[in-house]
Write a protein that holds these residues in place. Structure first.
Motif, PDB file in Angstrom:
ATOM      1  N   ARG A  38      62.290  73.102  12.990  1.00 49.05           N
ATOM      2  CA  ARG A  38      62.019  74.482  13.388  1.00 49.05           C
ATOM      3  C   ARG A  38      60.934  75.087  12.502  1.00 49.05           C
ATOM      4  NH1 ARG A  38      64.869  76.963   9.440  1.00 49.05           N
ATOM      5  NH2 ARG A  38      66.558  75.666   8.672  1.00 49.05           N
ATOM      6  N   ALA A  39      60.475  76.259  12.936  1.00 50.87           N
ATOM      7  CA  ALA A  39      59.368  76.938  12.254  1.00 50.87           C
ATOM      8  C   ALA A  39      59.775  77.393  10.856  1.00 50.87           C
ATOM      9  CB  ALA A  39      58.944  78.140  13.082  1.00 50.87           C
ATOM     10  N   LEU A  40      58.781  77.584  10.021  1.00 43.66           N
ATOM     11  CA  LEU A  40      58.984  78.241   8.733  1.00 43.66           C
ATOM     12  C   LEU A  40      59.167  79.734   8.999  1.00 43.66           C
ATOM     13  CD1 LEU A  40      56.037  76.594   6.766  1.00 43.66           C
ATOM     14  CD2 LEU A  40      58.470  76.014   6.557  1.00 43.66           C
ATOM     15  N   ARG A  41      60.009  80.359   8.230  1.00 45.43           N
ATOM     16  CA  ARG A  41      60.149  81.810   8.371  1.00 45.43           C
ATOM     17  C   ARG A  41      58.821  82.468   8.009  1.00 45.43           C
ATOM     18  NH1 ARG A  41      63.949  85.874   4.859  1.00 45.43           N
ATOM     19  NH2 ARG A  41      63.461  87.746   6.081  1.00 45.43           N
ATOM     20  N   SER A  42      58.449  83.437   8.806  1.00 44.36           N
ATOM     21  CA  SER A  42      57.176  84.120   8.599  1.00 44.36           C
ATOM     22  C   SER A  42      57.433  85.591   8.278  1.00 44.36           C
ATOM     23  CB  SER A  42      56.361  83.975   9.890  1.00 44.36           C
ATOM     24  OG  SER A  42      55.241  84.790   9.856  1.00 44.36           O
ATOM     25  N   PHE A  43      56.648  86.133   7.366  1.00 40.13           N
ATOM     26  CA  PHE A  43      56.807  87.530   6.959  1.00 40.13           C
ATOM     27  C   PHE A  43      55.565  88.316   7.384  1.00 40.13           C
ATOM     28  CE2 PHE A  43      59.110  84.794   4.110  1.00 40.13           C
ATOM     29  CZ  PHE A  43      60.338  85.419   3.950  1.00 40.13           C
ATOM     30  N   ARG A  44      55.782  89.547   7.795  1.00 42.78           N
ATOM     31  CA  ARG A  44      54.662  90.382   8.224  1.00 42.78           C
ATOM     32  C   ARG A  44      53.832  90.790   6.996  1.00 42.78           C
ATOM     33  NH1 ARG A  44      54.549  96.070  10.056  1.00 42.78           N
ATOM     34  NH2 ARG A  44      52.485  96.271  10.978  1.00 42.78           N
ATOM     35  N   VAL A  45      52.511  90.664   7.117  1.00 41.18           N
ATOM     36  CA  VAL A  45      51.619  91.001   6.003  1.00 41.18           C
ATOM     37  C   VAL A  45      50.646  92.086   6.459  1.00 41.18           C
ATOM     38  CG1 VAL A  45      49.916  90.114   4.351  1.00 41.18           C
ATOM     39  CG2 VAL A  45      51.692  88.583   5.246  1.00 41.18           C
ATOM     40  N   VAL A  46      50.520  93.106   5.631  1.00 43.90           N
ATOM     41  CA  VAL A  46      49.560  94.177   5.921  1.00 43.90           C
ATOM     42  C   VAL A  46      48.563  94.222   4.767  1.00 43.90           C
ATOM     43  CG1 VAL A  46      49.277  96.658   6.279  1.00 43.90           C
ATOM     44  CG2 VAL A  46      51.328  95.502   7.163  1.00 43.90           C
ATOM     45  N   PHE A  47      47.284  94.231   5.112  1.00 40.24           N
ATOM     46  CA  PHE A  47      46.219  94.332   4.095  1.00 40.24           C
ATOM     47  C   PHE A  47      45.767  95.785   4.026  1.00 40.24           C
ATOM     48  CE2 PHE A  47      41.690  94.494   3.083  1.00 40.24           C
ATOM     49  CZ  PHE A  47      41.665  93.809   1.871  1.00 40.24           C
ATOM     50  N   LYS A  48      45.817  96.350   2.815  1.00 43.02           N
ATOM     51  CA  LYS A  48      45.450  97.766   2.643  1.00 43.02           C
ATOM     52  C   LYS A  48      44.722  97.938   1.330  1.00 43.02           C
ATOM     53  CE  LYS A  48      48.978 100.648   4.736  1.00 43.02           C
ATOM     54  NZ  LYS A  48      50.268 101.292   4.421  1.00 43.02           N
ATOM     55  N   GLU A  49      43.476  98.296   1.371  1.00 42.32           N
ATOM     56  CA  GLU A  49      42.722  98.652   0.167  1.00 42.32           C
ATOM     57  C   GLU A  49      42.940  97.664  -0.977  1.00 42.32           C
ATOM     58  OE1 GLU A  49      44.021 102.585  -0.656  1.00 42.32           O
ATOM     59  OE2 GLU A  49      43.363 103.329   1.288  1.00 42.32           O
ATOM     60  N   ASN A  50      42.561  96.431  -0.722  1.00 43.46           N
ATOM     61  CA  ASN A  50      42.657  95.387  -1.744  1.00 43.46           C
ATOM     62  C   ASN A  50      44.076  95.104  -2.204  1.00 43.46           C
ATOM     63  OD1 ASN A  50      40.925  93.521  -2.655  1.00 43.46           O
ATOM     64  ND2 ASN A  50      39.812  94.881  -4.042  1.00 43.46           N
ATOM     65  N   ARG A  51      45.014  95.363  -1.346  1.00 37.75           N
ATOM     66  CA  ARG A  51      46.408  95.128  -1.673  1.00 37.75           C
ATOM     67  C   ARG A  51      47.110  94.538  -0.459  1.00 37.75           C
ATOM     68  NH1 ARG A  51      50.083 100.125  -3.700  1.00 37.75           N
ATOM     69  NH2 ARG A  51      50.514 100.418  -1.498  1.00 37.75           N
ATOM     70  N   LEU A  52      48.028  93.626  -0.703  1.00 35.67           N
ATOM     71  CA  LEU A  52      48.854  93.109   0.391  1.00 35.67           C
ATOM     72  C   LEU A  52      50.224  93.750   0.318  1.00 35.67           C
ATOM     73  CD1 LEU A  52      48.225  89.245   0.354  1.00 35.67           C
ATOM     74  CD2 LEU A  52      47.035  91.003   1.685  1.00 35.67           C
ATOM     75  N   GLU A  53      50.755  94.052   1.471  1.00 37.55           N
ATOM     76  CA  GLU A  53      52.130  94.531   1.572  1.00 37.55           C
ATOM     77  C   GLU A  53      52.866  93.558   2.477  1.00 37.55           C
ATOM     78  OE1 GLU A  53      50.791  99.226   1.318  1.00 37.55           O
ATOM     79  OE2 GLU A  53      52.198  98.583   2.901  1.00 37.55           O
ATOM     80  N   ILE A  54      53.831  92.883   1.910  1.00 37.16           N
ATOM     81  CA  ILE A  54      54.568  91.858   2.655  1.00 37.16           C
ATOM     82  C   ILE A  54      55.980  92.349   2.872  1.00 37.16           C
ATOM     83  CG2 ILE A  54      55.371  89.469   2.641  1.00 37.16           C
ATOM     84  CD1 ILE A  54      52.998  88.824   0.810  1.00 37.16           C
ATOM     85  N   LEU A  55      56.339  92.477   4.137  1.00 37.37           N
ATOM     86  CA  LEU A  55      57.656  93.011   4.467  1.00 37.37           C
ATOM     87  C   LEU A  55      58.709  91.922   4.371  1.00 37.37           C
ATOM     88  CD1 LEU A  55      56.588  95.208   7.527  1.00 37.37           C
ATOM     89  CD2 LEU A  55      56.552  95.736   5.081  1.00 37.37           C
ATOM     90  N   LEU A  56      59.654  92.104   3.467  1.00 36.73           N
ATOM     91  CA  LEU A  56      60.639  91.061   3.192  1.00 36.73           C
ATOM     92  C   LEU A  56      61.794  91.065   4.176  1.00 36.73           C
ATOM     93  CD1 LEU A  56      60.693  91.506  -0.672  1.00 36.73           C
ATOM     94  CD2 LEU A  56      59.447  89.796   0.655  1.00 36.73           C
ATOM     95  N   ALA A  57      62.074  92.193   4.759  1.00 35.05           N
ATOM     96  CA  ALA A  57      63.156  92.263   5.739  1.00 35.05           C
ATOM     97  C   ALA A  57      62.625  91.756   7.082  1.00 35.05           C
ATOM     98  CB  ALA A  57      63.652  93.683   5.865  1.00 35.05           C
ATOM     99  N   GLY A  58      63.513  91.310   7.923  1.00 27.05           N
ATOM    100  CA  GLY A  58      63.089  90.792   9.230  1.00 27.05           C
ATOM    101  C   GLY A  58      62.411  89.471   9.071  1.00 27.05           C
ATOM    102  N   GLY A  59      61.330  89.264   9.765  1.00 29.71           N
ATOM    103  CA  GLY A  59      60.582  88.010   9.666  1.00 29.71           C
ATOM    104  C   GLY A  59      61.033  87.006  10.686  1.00 29.71           C
TER     105      GLY A  59
END
Ligand code: FES
Length: 160
Positions: A139-160
């Motif tokens: 099965r697939a690897l769990r994937s996390f949503r990533v948002v790029f904002k002003e030279n910063r990444l925000e990775i949402l740990l919940a869900g995925g």
């Protein structure tokens, strides 16, 4: 005869004996701070923090991930975070669980092929969204949503 074998050939032979070893990087350069198809460096520990189910990564501090075609591991066992974060050749960011769904070997980013591959002998292959391209991973690897904002990444740990 062994004295005549070059280092790479010796590694190949020992890989066959031990059941598998990635040969895409000479072992004497494993500490290099670039990712290769079977080596992923750890994230700079000063470059991230976690707040309310979000992992924030400062890309000005995290120099490896700041460059396209690189990846880093984020391992925070006490918070059950085991992740590979990838800056793809196409200038996109991805975050996936870092253990193969076949036998829990770590996976690494293969820059040349723009895919994620298991470091284990069977070399399961995944796309950058974590989907299985080639098994035996079931099965697939769990994937996390990533948002790029002003030279910063925000990775949402919940869900995925
Ligand atoms: S652990 Fe990845 S292919 Fe077996």
């Amino acid at each position: 005869m062994d004295e005549l074998l070059d280092r790479r050939e010796m590694l190949k032979r020992s890989a066959l004996l031990t059941g598998g070893l990635c040969l895409c990087r000479p072992t004497d350069s494993i500490s290099a701070t670039q990712s290769t198809c079977c080596h992923t460096p750890d994230i700079d520990s000063t470059s991230f923090f976690i707040q309310q189910d979000t992992l924030f990564i400062d890309l000005q501090r995290e120099k490896i991930l700041n460059k396209q075609g690189n990846a880093v591991f984020v391992s925070i066992p006490e918070q059950e975070i085991e992740m590979i974060v990838i800056h793809s050749n196409n200038n996109e960011y991805f975050a996936l669980e870092r253990f193969c769904t076949h036998g829990r070997q770590v996976v690494s980013f293969n820059k040349k092929r723009n895919i994620v591959q298991c470091n284990g002998y069977n070399h399961s292959i995944f796309d950058l969204s974590g989907n299985v391209i080639k098994g035996p991973a079931p099965r697939a690897l769990r994937s996390f949503r990533v948002v790029f904002k002003e030279n910063r990444l925000e990775i949402l740990l919940a869900g995925g």
